[in-house]
Design an enzyme around this catalytic site. Structure first.
Site, PDB file in Angstrom:
ATOM      1  N   ASP A   1       0.143  69.876  36.041  1.00  0.00           N
ATOM      2  CA  ASP A   1      -1.149  69.879  35.366  1.00  0.00           C
ATOM      3  C   ASP A   1      -1.379  68.528  34.681  1.00  0.00           C
ATOM      4  OD1 ASP A   1      -3.413  70.581  34.015  1.00  0.00           O
ATOM      5  OD2 ASP A   1      -2.588  72.415  33.155  1.00  0.00           O
ATOM      6  N   ASP A   2      -2.541  67.923  34.923  1.00  0.00           N
ATOM      7  CA  ASP A   2      -2.888  66.651  34.276  1.00  0.00           C
ATOM      8  C   ASP A   2      -2.025  65.471  34.716  1.00  0.00           C
ATOM      9  OD1 ASP A   2      -4.922  67.803  32.934  1.00  0.00           O
ATOM     10  OD2 ASP A   2      -4.178  67.422  30.923  1.00  0.00           O
TER      11      ASP A   2
ATOM     12  N   CYS B   1      -9.003  72.575  34.604  1.00  0.00           N
ATOM     13  CA  CYS B   1      -7.950  73.449  35.113  1.00  0.00           C
ATOM     14  C   CYS B   1      -8.390  74.877  35.288  1.00  0.00           C
ATOM     15  CB  CYS B   1      -6.769  73.414  34.178  1.00  0.00           C
ATOM     16  SG  CYS B   1      -7.221  73.959  32.562  1.00  0.00           S
TER      17      CYS B   1
ATOM     18  N   HIS C   1      -5.980  79.614  33.040  1.00  0.00           N
ATOM     19  CA  HIS C   1      -7.219  80.204  32.448  1.00  0.00           C
ATOM     20  C   HIS C   1      -7.893  81.209  33.366  1.00  0.00           C
ATOM     21  CE1 HIS C   1      -6.973  77.362  29.204  1.00  0.00           C
ATOM     22  NE2 HIS C   1      -6.935  76.360  30.042  1.00  0.00           N
TER      23      HIS C   1
ATOM     24  N   HIS D   1       0.626  68.366  31.087  1.00  0.00           N
ATOM     25  CA  HIS D   1      -0.511  68.554  30.179  1.00  0.00           C
ATOM     26  C   HIS D   1      -0.068  68.336  28.727  1.00  0.00           C
ATOM     27  CE1 HIS D   1      -3.718  70.635  28.067  1.00  0.00           C
ATOM     28  NE2 HIS D   1      -4.399  70.723  29.195  1.00  0.00           N
TER      29      HIS D   1
ATOM     30  N   ASN E   1      -3.614  66.755  42.380  1.00  0.00           N
ATOM     31  CA  ASN E   1      -3.910  66.309  40.966  1.00  0.00           C
ATOM     32  C   ASN E   1      -5.155  65.499  40.488  1.00  0.00           C
ATOM     33  OD1 ASN E   1      -3.785  63.565  40.928  1.00  0.00           O
ATOM     34  ND2 ASN E   1      -2.260  63.495  39.397  1.00  0.00           N
TER      35      ASN E   1
ATOM     36  N   LYS F   1      -9.875  63.136  34.020  1.00  0.00           N
ATOM     37  CA  LYS F   1     -10.042  64.581  33.948  1.00  0.00           C
ATOM     38  C   LYS F   1     -11.383  64.930  33.299  1.00  0.00           C
ATOM     39  CE  LYS F   1      -8.172  68.269  31.075  1.00  0.00           C
ATOM     40  NZ  LYS F   1      -7.107  68.622  30.146  1.00  0.00           N
TER      41      LYS F   1
END
Ligand SMILES: *[C@@H]1O[C@H](CO)[C@@H](O)[C@H](O)[C@H]1NC(C)=O
Ligand SMILES: *[C@@H]1O[C@H](CO)[C@@H](O)[C@H](O)[C@H]1NC(C)=O
Ligand SMILES: *[C@@H]1O[C@H](CO)[C@@H](O)[C@H](O)[C@H]1NC(C)=O
Length: 393
Positions: free
Chosen positions: A33-34, A71, A75, A137, A191, A208
């Site tokens: 992530d990130d 993302c 979530h 992240h 990514n 992002k």
């Protein structure tokens, strides 16, 4: 008025898939992530990611693999137990139901992955292991030894971030050794990073949460010891994150339903065949009033691409990221000639703009309106022993 949204937005994905040798294969799908475009060794030789690099170079690097500008894997919704992984096909789940968790208060996901491998028979069972790491992240946290690998980076946040990338690489290395030791084997990464917290997307533009390539184009690869027909090269065929579901499903022996958003890309991934798609939607956002679409080599951006609009350099990070720059209502880029989005050619190609606007209208007609409710007090962890938990809707 500025919406409260960006505070809760979590990430652009970076992922990694490991596919294995049995028939049908074991599949390990790893998402980071990130992770920035420029934060992996095969795009930036200052990064120390030997395990990822080795698999990328022996597998196939996917350089036109797109993800969402924000993302999802954290979530997906958890107010009711029926939305959670074990009610949706997974045999077991370890994780948490929210984002941006503290790294020092949780067990290492890699250790649980190894435990699962011990409970599966590589000959008889068919493994699907989905490992959506929160790393890299924010919060920026990493044991000192990883940060020390980047002692010559003077910017603290970037040093910590790079250390997190190397710790992630080590965790992936541990998992792949565990797979090899137990007779499973094989494997991709996806990514785009938030340059404003220390990741880096150069030479791509933006970060992002933006519609620029830096927010949507992932560092990705697929590795397998015996399933790929063509290896050791960079594949530039258009692949979108929604394609992974039908692709992996087909590989596992299933059949994708008609009407899925994604398409099976296994021929592209395994042998470099032309992509099964010629267009995709980056996003359509009726709150921020922006959208972007790609058709062939062209990309149309409608409205403001977001708040981070520059080509943020490596550390020392500088603040001049063209925050709040203003843009024409429609911008057109030729990503084949100009992958770094320097030249808006909309005024030279009104015909192309109008074609892409038609495709965008087609997709807008089917969109579900954005929904961004305020936090529900019933979800407060104080009702659930201090944890985020399902059971409040
Ligand atoms: C910083 O360290 C990395 C990793 O050891 C090395 O690849 C890089 O060349 C160094 N950079 C400078 C400017 O010394
Ligand atoms: C990888 O495995 C080694 C040896 O068991 C362990 O010391 C290390 O902490 C692991 N690294 C990660 C990031 O899980
Ligand atoms: C950008 O615009 C937003 C909303 O108008 C404002 O809150 C923010 O301070 C601005 N940022 C900069 C760096 O000017």
């Amino acid at each position: 008025m500025e919406s409260p949204r960006p505070l809760l937005l979590c990430a652009v994905l970076a992922g990694l898939v490991v596919l294995a040798a049995a028939k049908p294969p074991h599949i390990i799908f790893i998402v980071a992530d990130d992770l920035g475009w420029n934060d992996v060794g095969w795009h930036n030789d200052k990064m120390f990611t030997p395990n990822l690099d080795k698999m990328a170079s022996r597998g196939v690097i996917l350089d036109s693999s797109y993800v969402q500008p924000v993302c999802t894997p954290w979530h997906l919704g958890f107010c009711d137990w029926k939305y959670t992984p074990t009610y949706r096909g997974f045999d077991s789940f370890m994780g948490y139901y929210n984002g941006a968790e503290d790294y020092y208060t949780h067990n290492v996901i890699a250790a649980r992955a190894e435990e699962i491998l011990d409970s599966v028979d590589p000959e008889k069972d068919q493994l699907y292991l989905y490992l959506p790491f929160q790393s890299v992240h924010a919060p920026l946290q990493v044991p000192q030894q990883y940060e020390d690998m980047y002692a010559n980076i003077s910017t603290k946040s970037r040093r910590t971030y790079c250390g997190m990338v190397s710790a992630l690489d080590e965790a992936v290395g541990n998992i792949t050794s565990a797979l090899r030791d137990r007779g499973f084997m094989d494997n991709a990464i996806i990514n785009g990073g938030p340059t404003y917290t220390a990741s880096n997307n150069l030479p791509l533009r933006g970060a992002k949460t933006t519609l620029w390539e830096g927010g949507t184009r992932g560092a990705a690869f697929v590795y397998s010891e015996n399933l790929l027909e063509k290896t050791g090269y960079t594949n530039n065929e258009m692949i979108h994150a929604v394609d992974w579901f039908p692709t992996l499903l087909t590989l596992a022996g299933g059949e994708p339903d008609a009407g899925m958003d994604g398409v099976n890309q296994w021929p592209t991934v395994s042998s470099g065949a032309p992509s099964a798609r010629s267009e995709f939607v980056y996003n359509i956002d009726d709150i921020d009033k922006n959208a972007a679409i790609r058709v062939g080599q062209y990309k149309l951006i409608e409205g403001s691409p977001g708040h981070y609009n520059g080509w943020t350099p490596l550390p020392p990070l500088v603040a001049s990221d063209m925050v709040n720059a203003s843009f024409a209502k429609h911008q057109l880029f030729d990503l084949q000639a100009d992958p770094t989005e320097h030249h808006d050619i909309a005024s030279d190609h009104p015909d192309v703009v109008s074609k892409l606007l038609d495709r965008l209208s087609f997709y807008k007609a089917t969109m579900v309106p954005s929904n961004f409710p305020l936090p529900d007090p019933a979800s407060d962890p104080k009702h659930f022993g201090g944890n985020w938990s399902p059971g409040w809707c």
